[in-house]
Design an enzyme around this catalytic site. Sequence first.
Site, PDB file in Angstrom:
ATOM      1  N   GLU A  99      14.296  -7.236  -0.327  1.00 34.11           N
ATOM      2  CA  GLU A  99      13.770  -8.197   0.999  1.00 34.11           C
ATOM      3  C   GLU A  99      11.908  -8.532   0.167  1.00 34.11           C
ATOM      4  O   GLU A  99      11.453  -7.362   0.005  1.00 34.11           O
ATOM      5  CB  GLU A  99      13.318  -7.301   2.096  1.00 34.11           C
ATOM      6  CG  GLU A  99      12.599  -7.872   3.018  1.00 34.11           C
ATOM      7  CD  GLU A  99      13.563  -9.222   3.448  1.00 34.11           C
ATOM      8  OE1 GLU A  99      12.968 -10.361   4.255  1.00 34.11           O
ATOM      9  OE2 GLU A  99      14.915  -9.426   3.727  1.00 34.11           O
TER      10      GLU A  99
ATOM     11  N   SER B  74       6.051 -10.133  -2.571  1.00 39.30           N
ATOM     12  CA  SER B  74       5.979  -9.936  -3.916  1.00 39.30           C
ATOM     13  C   SER B  74       5.658  -8.594  -4.527  1.00 39.30           C
ATOM     14  O   SER B  74       5.239  -7.393  -5.179  1.00 39.30           O
ATOM     15  CB  SER B  74       5.632 -10.567  -4.713  1.00 39.30           C
ATOM     16  OG  SER B  74       5.530 -11.997  -4.968  1.00 39.30           O
ATOM     17  N   ARG B  75       5.960  -7.369  -3.275  1.00 42.50           N
ATOM     18  CA  ARG B  75       6.072  -6.017  -3.115  1.00 42.50           C
ATOM     19  C   ARG B  75       4.499  -5.453  -4.206  1.00 42.50           C
ATOM     20  O   ARG B  75       3.958  -4.606  -3.761  1.00 42.50           O
ATOM     21  CB  ARG B  75       6.079  -5.266  -4.609  1.00 42.50           C
ATOM     22  CG  ARG B  75       7.991  -6.120  -4.702  1.00 42.50           C
ATOM     23  CD  ARG B  75       8.960  -5.024  -3.377  1.00 42.50           C
ATOM     24  NE  ARG B  75      10.706  -4.930  -3.237  1.00 42.50           N
ATOM     25  CZ  ARG B  75      10.024  -5.730  -2.687  1.00 42.50           C
ATOM     26  NH1 ARG B  75       9.699  -6.575  -1.967  1.00 42.50           N
ATOM     27  NH2 ARG B  75      11.559  -5.492  -2.400  1.00 42.50           N
ATOM     28  N   LEU B  76       3.568  -6.540  -3.319  1.00 36.98           N
ATOM     29  CA  LEU B  76       2.681  -6.780  -2.802  1.00 36.98           C
ATOM     30  C   LEU B  76       1.451  -5.762  -1.856  1.00 36.98           C
ATOM     31  O   LEU B  76       1.022  -6.563  -0.445  1.00 36.98           O
ATOM     32  CB  LEU B  76       0.914  -7.694  -3.511  1.00 36.98           C
ATOM     33  CG  LEU B  76       1.196  -7.709  -4.923  1.00 36.98           C
ATOM     34  CD1 LEU B  76       0.630  -9.135  -5.338  1.00 36.98           C
ATOM     35  CD2 LEU B  76       0.889  -6.573  -5.786  1.00 36.98           C
ATOM     36  N   HIS B  77       2.297  -4.447  -1.266  1.00 37.98           N
ATOM     37  CA  HIS B  77       2.265  -4.205  -0.272  1.00 37.98           C
ATOM     38  C   HIS B  77       0.770  -3.554   0.081  1.00 37.98           C
ATOM     39  O   HIS B  77      -0.015  -2.996  -0.585  1.00 37.98           O
ATOM     40  CB  HIS B  77       3.649  -3.005   0.050  1.00 37.98           C
ATOM     41  CG  HIS B  77       4.587  -3.434  -0.202  1.00 37.98           C
ATOM     42  ND1 HIS B  77       5.677  -4.514   0.083  1.00 37.98           N
ATOM     43  CD2 HIS B  77       5.492  -2.743  -1.093  1.00 37.98           C
ATOM     44  CE1 HIS B  77       6.588  -4.328  -0.049  1.00 37.98           C
ATOM     45  NE2 HIS B  77       6.929  -3.384  -1.295  1.00 37.98           N
TER      46      HIS B  77
END
Length: 480
Positions: free
Chosen positions: A272, A454-457
């Site tokens: 996601e 982009s998984r830069l949480h």
Amino acid sequence: MGDRGVSALQSIHDHDSISYLSQREAAEIDETLMGPLGFSVDQLMELAGLSVATSIAESMDCGVYRPSEYNRVLAICGPGNNGGDGLVAARHLHHFGYKPYICYPKRTPKPLYTGLVTQLESLSVPFLSVEDIPLDLSNDFDILVDAMFGFSFHGAPRPPFDDLIRRMICLHSYGQTRQKPPVIVSVDIPSGWHVEEGDVDGEGIKPDMLVSLTAPKVCAKKFSGPHHFLGGRFVPPLIANKYKVHLPPYPGTSMCVRIGKPPQIDISALRENYISPELLEEHMEADPMDQFRKWFDDALAASLKEPNAMALSTAGKDGKPSSRMVLLKGIDKDGFVWYTNYGSQKAHQISENPHASLLFYWDGLNRQVRVEGPVEKVSEFESEQYFHSRPRGSQIGAIVSNQSTIVPGKHVLHQEYQKLEEKFSDGSMIPKPKRWGGYRLKPELFEFWQGQQSRLHDRLQYSPQEIDGKRVWRIDRLAP
């Protein structure tokens, strides 16, 4: 924890366990619905279109057609009821977060259909002519809703639908050279198929999803795509009995149910791409308990199911961790409270190692909160108060269950429950078992997580420190 609802994606695998309708039976059922049973065509069309839209949207639960990846929908609508179903589906898909476009080349000049067009135009849903649509449908759209012809159609498709069907057929060859070709969702019958014999020459549309309405038609036995749903939750017992129609139960409040084999999903491809507001240090509360309450209130406002569900992780003196879902039952200045059996596995581990971790996950908000700290029992008074606030059935259940011990069978629990239910049927107070009570985790660390693209949480951690003899919380940003 309480029972969780069954997903709308529960499936019926066996073809022989459900009924398939011939063209004559399907027509007779429609006549009965709109005759003695009092349904109007617009009611049935609304239910059918909603079923198509929810079949597409609810397939998101298994990572099929997510709006973030499959956003652009072209609904190609014919002049009859099937086309009306497509118009209704497009309206609902708009509200579900998709971006629908409509191709409706042969408009029906009846109030029902003109009303549906007006509704879509009021939502600024674009209508495209056949000339506006590219010959190659594989670049401009992610989902194609085939709502051209239903079970009452006879003969060969006429222009411009014959050409539109050909363009859909061409997608099969395009799909061999493109990583993600658009998917085809057919409404009730793949357009151009024979209602009973299916794709006779093998050269017709091969949809990725078929949404059968009322009951699957005989041709659906020839459908070999990965996703087959049944929609139209309106078949009354009178029809089911008369035509010996056997249909799967619809789960919960869903308007659709999966039938046929579940799709083979590549687990490594499930992902996601989160889209969330930024989580910035300057927007966080100084006290993490206040920040937690703020996020918990957001979860309540979003009507998420069991927002107080949390994963409790413990480990005994052997260091082996174990986790389970429990329900938060209290928040105060001292910490987080839950209740359980003091003879359970988690209780034994806590007695050996009185430290634990809690994890709250709120999927609908792309958020999670992790809390760590020491654990202690709450007072007997607190446990008594909460125990007697529970439903009487839950109180009896706590007495019956010697949690985590081996039982000979479920019948033993039911027998003991019935005995106690009869014993306390006079309404007398049910005593709290000595082995049952609460725990409180006193937080020493918090982490607030917000999913981002982009998984830069965002990960913001609170840890305690002393400044001038006072305990304050330091906020640090962690790498995702």
